[in-house]
Write a protein that holds these residues in place. Structure first.
Motif, PDB file in Angstrom:
ATOM      1  N   VAL A  23       0.841  -1.136  -0.121  1.00 18.88           N
ATOM      2  CA  VAL A  23      -0.075  -0.004   0.133  1.00 18.88           C
ATOM      3  C   VAL A  23       0.940   1.160  -0.101  1.00 18.88           C
ATOM      4  O   VAL A  23       0.589   2.213  -0.682  1.00 18.88           O
ATOM      5  N   ALA A  24       1.936   1.156   0.753  1.00 19.54           N
ATOM      6  CA  ALA A  24       3.007   2.334   0.853  1.00 19.54           C
ATOM      7  C   ALA A  24       3.662   2.521  -0.445  1.00 19.54           C
ATOM      8  O   ALA A  24       3.737   3.737  -1.084  1.00 19.54           O
ATOM      9  N   LEU A  25       3.830   1.407  -1.259  1.00 20.05           N
ATOM     10  CA  LEU A  25       4.427   1.458  -2.707  1.00 20.05           C
ATOM     11  C   LEU A  25       3.481   2.128  -3.567  1.00 20.05           C
ATOM     12  O   LEU A  25       3.768   3.021  -4.335  1.00 20.05           O
ATOM     13  N   ALA A  26       2.248   1.856  -3.446  1.00 19.56           N
ATOM     14  CA  ALA A  26       1.019   2.226  -4.258  1.00 19.56           C
ATOM     15  C   ALA A  26       1.064   3.674  -3.965  1.00 19.56           C
ATOM     16  O   ALA A  26       0.679   4.713  -5.024  1.00 19.56           O
ATOM     17  N   GLY A  27       0.987   4.226  -2.548  1.00 21.14           N
ATOM     18  CA  GLY A  27       1.004   5.598  -2.497  1.00 21.14           C
ATOM     19  C   GLY A  27       2.154   6.565  -2.901  1.00 21.14           C
ATOM     20  O   GLY A  27       1.960   7.409  -3.406  1.00 21.14           O
ATOM     21  N   GLY A  28       3.510   5.773  -2.781  1.00 18.61           N
ATOM     22  CA  GLY A  28       4.239   6.384  -3.364  1.00 18.61           C
ATOM     23  C   GLY A  28       4.599   6.502  -4.944  1.00 18.61           C
ATOM     24  O   GLY A  28       5.135   7.432  -5.560  1.00 18.61           O
ATOM     25  N   ILE A  29       3.449   5.616  -5.542  1.00 12.27           N
ATOM     26  CA  ILE A  29       3.527   5.850  -6.930  1.00 12.27           C
ATOM     27  C   ILE A  29       2.427   6.957  -7.410  1.00 12.27           C
ATOM     28  O   ILE A  29       2.297   7.896  -8.491  1.00 12.27           O
ATOM     29  N   ALA A  30       1.260   6.993  -6.772  1.00 13.51           N
ATOM     30  CA  ALA A  30       0.191   7.605  -7.081  1.00 13.51           C
ATOM     31  C   ALA A  30       0.272   9.013  -6.676  1.00 13.51           C
ATOM     32  O   ALA A  30      -0.026   9.782  -7.485  1.00 13.51           O
ATOM     33  N   ALA A  31       1.245   9.423  -5.521  1.00 16.09           N
ATOM     34  CA  ALA A  31       1.440  10.748  -5.242  1.00 16.09           C
ATOM     35  C   ALA A  31       1.931  11.715  -6.083  1.00 16.09           C
ATOM     36  O   ALA A  31       1.553  12.799  -6.711  1.00 16.09           O
ATOM     37  N   PRO A  32       3.230  11.007  -6.789  1.00 14.12           N
ATOM     38  CA  PRO A  32       3.799  12.032  -7.862  1.00 14.12           C
ATOM     39  C   PRO A  32       3.255  12.085  -8.985  1.00 14.12           C
ATOM     40  O   PRO A  32       3.306  12.967  -9.810  1.00 14.12           O
ATOM     41  N   ALA A  33       2.343  10.821  -9.254  1.00 16.44           N
ATOM     42  CA  ALA A  33       1.737  10.862 -10.635  1.00 16.44           C
ATOM     43  C   ALA A  33       0.543  11.893 -10.532  1.00 16.44           C
ATOM     44  O   ALA A  33       0.344  12.694 -11.485  1.00 16.44           O
ATOM     45  N   LEU A  34      -0.085  12.025  -9.503  1.00 17.22           N
ATOM     46  CA  LEU A  34      -1.360  13.128  -9.418  1.00 17.22           C
ATOM     47  C   LEU A  34      -0.595  14.470  -9.322  1.00 17.22           C
ATOM     48  O   LEU A  34      -1.160  15.386 -10.185  1.00 17.22           O
ATOM     49  N   MET A  35       0.616  14.748  -8.672  1.00 16.32           N
ATOM     50  CA  MET A  35       1.342  15.841  -8.810  1.00 16.32           C
ATOM     51  C   MET A  35       1.581  16.259 -10.214  1.00 16.32           C
ATOM     52  O   MET A  35       1.572  17.418 -10.630  1.00 16.32           O
ATOM     53  N   ALA A  36       2.156  15.367 -11.146  1.00 17.31           N
ATOM     54  CA  ALA A  36       2.431  15.603 -12.437  1.00 17.31           C
ATOM     55  C   ALA A  36       1.256  15.990 -13.098  1.00 17.31           C
ATOM     56  O   ALA A  36       1.480  16.816 -14.168  1.00 17.31           O
ATOM     57  N   PHE A  37       0.239  15.338 -12.859  1.00 15.90           N
ATOM     58  CA  PHE A  37      -0.992  15.843 -13.696  1.00 15.90           C
ATOM     59  C   PHE A  37      -1.405  17.131 -13.286  1.00 15.90           C
ATOM     60  O   PHE A  37      -1.610  18.021 -14.215  1.00 15.90           O
ATOM     61  N   VAL A  38      -1.402  17.498 -12.218  1.00 12.71           N
ATOM     62  CA  VAL A  38      -1.712  18.962 -11.565  1.00 12.71           C
ATOM     63  C   VAL A  38      -0.670  20.065 -12.214  1.00 12.71           C
ATOM     64  O   VAL A  38      -1.338  21.131 -12.980  1.00 12.71           O
ATOM     65  N   ILE A  39       0.421  19.914 -12.126  1.00 20.01           N
ATOM     66  CA  ILE A  39       1.572  20.902 -12.765  1.00 20.01           C
ATOM     67  C   ILE A  39       1.673  20.673 -14.157  1.00 20.01           C
ATOM     68  O   ILE A  39       2.080  21.575 -14.733  1.00 20.01           O
ATOM     69  N   GLY A  40       1.208  19.485 -14.910  1.00 20.55           N
ATOM     70  CA  GLY A  40       1.558  19.050 -16.157  1.00 20.55           C
ATOM     71  C   GLY A  40       0.644  20.220 -17.083  1.00 20.55           C
ATOM     72  O   GLY A  40       1.052  20.676 -18.287  1.00 20.55           O
ATOM     73  N   LYS A  41      -0.416  20.601 -16.532  1.00 20.77           N
ATOM     74  CA  LYS A  41      -1.503  21.387 -17.428  1.00 20.77           C
ATOM     75  C   LYS A  41      -0.990  22.719 -18.028  1.00 20.77           C
ATOM     76  O   LYS A  41      -0.870  23.200 -19.000  1.00 20.77           O
ATOM     77  N   PRO A  42      -0.188  23.441 -16.708  1.00 22.11           N
ATOM     78  CA  PRO A  42       0.375  24.885 -17.092  1.00 22.11           C
ATOM     79  C   PRO A  42       1.760  24.466 -17.799  1.00 22.11           C
ATOM     80  O   PRO A  42       2.477  25.303 -18.803  1.00 22.11           O
ATOM     81  N   THR A  43       2.597  23.606 -17.403  1.00 21.79           N
ATOM     82  CA  THR A  43       3.984  23.588 -17.653  1.00 21.79           C
ATOM     83  C   THR A  43       4.326  22.800 -19.121  1.00 21.79           C
ATOM     84  O   THR A  43       5.097  23.182 -19.618  1.00 21.79           O
TER      85      THR A  43
END
Length: 288
Positions: A66-86
């Protein structure tokens, strides 16, 4: 024989497992480079994955998967958020924007001491990463990227890398494909960070700064970005080179730098370049 292997593993296990995590990092930036993007946020994504997974296991006591899944999901979500403008940017401007994001992440870690430990970092992370975790992760990522490269999406990535404008005129959704590459690259970097955090027992904000980002890019470029094997080869070389030169003491980093400069000068497309390999083997076969 078994005793010798046991002694070797006791001394060099961290180095061997670092080969796998560094290979994952090199593959994470290879994915964005394969889509024509010079994004330098992979060290920050690694840090987000490392801290997320470490906090989940240390504070909340969740199971390691579960910790590994969280470690994958958190940066993926952040990339999606900052990817829109950058991702509207390109070239050096995209690199600068993603480097700035990495600095924001580092400062955020420093200023959230109650959660991240601040400048002191997180110590006493459970040593949950086993050798087969790293091997399984690397094999799964390599297989997934190999399938992706030969799919319609992979061909779209290649078209965008060669000429973004022409790819758009051919009906390829440039924005969506760039976002996909960016998010997947962040997820792989987060996986590497999560595995590394539970391997080294300690993480600090300085581990995920500008220097780490340059190292990740160098691994991919040194090995060659025209194949999946290239980034892995580059990661192996950059991980082992400082260890093999340890006998030179303070001069080892100088020798390390000289070797890297020579490789870049004489092999500008990386050590593993399939086109050069085919040309070399063809010439050898013709000579025979």
């Amino acid at each position: 024989m078994m005793e010798a292997l046991s002694n070797f593993w006791a001394v060099y296990s961290n180095v061997v497992l670092s080969l796998g995590t560094n290979s994952l990092l090199a593959l994470s930036i290879w994915l964005t480079l394969a889509c024509g993007m010079l994004a330098m946020a992979n060290a920050a994504f690694m840090g987000i994955g490392a801290y997320t997974s470490a906090i989940l296991t240390m504070t909340f006591g969740v199971p390691f998967p579960v910790a590994l899944a969280g470690g994958i999901a958190a940066p993926a979500l952040m990339a999606f958020v900052i990817g829109k403008p950058t991702l509207r940017l390109s070239g050096v401007y995209l690199a600068m924007a993603t480097l700035a994001f990495g600095e924001v992440v580092r400062i955020a870690i420093l200023n959230t001491e109650d959660i991240t430990g601040g400048a002191l970092g997180l110590n006493g992370i459970p040593p949950l990463t086993q050798w087969w975790h790293v091997l399984l992760a690397l094999v799964a990522v390599l297989f997934g990227l190999w399938r992706l490269r030969r799919s319609k999406v992979g061909r779209a990535f290649e078209s965008i890398k060669e000429d973004e404008t022409a790819a758009g005129l051919m009906g390829i959704d440039v924005g969506s494909n760039k976002m996909l590459a960016f998010v997947l690259g962040a997820a792989i970097a987060g996986l590497a960070g999560a595995l590394n955090a539970h391997l080294t027992f300690f993480i600090g904000p300085n581990e995920f700064g500008f220097d780490r980002g340059v190292d990740i890019l160098t691994m991919a470029v040194l090995g060659g970005i025209n194949s999946l094997f290239g980034p892995v080869l580059g990661a192996v070389i950059l991980t082992l080179l400082p260890e093999t030169l340890r006998a030179f003491g303070d001069f080892r980093m100088v020798i390390n730098g000289i070797i890297l400069v020579l490789i870049v000068l004489f092999l500008p497309k990386g050590i593993w370049d399939p086109a050069r390999m085919r040309q070399w083997f063809g010439r050898k076969g013709g000579a025979q």
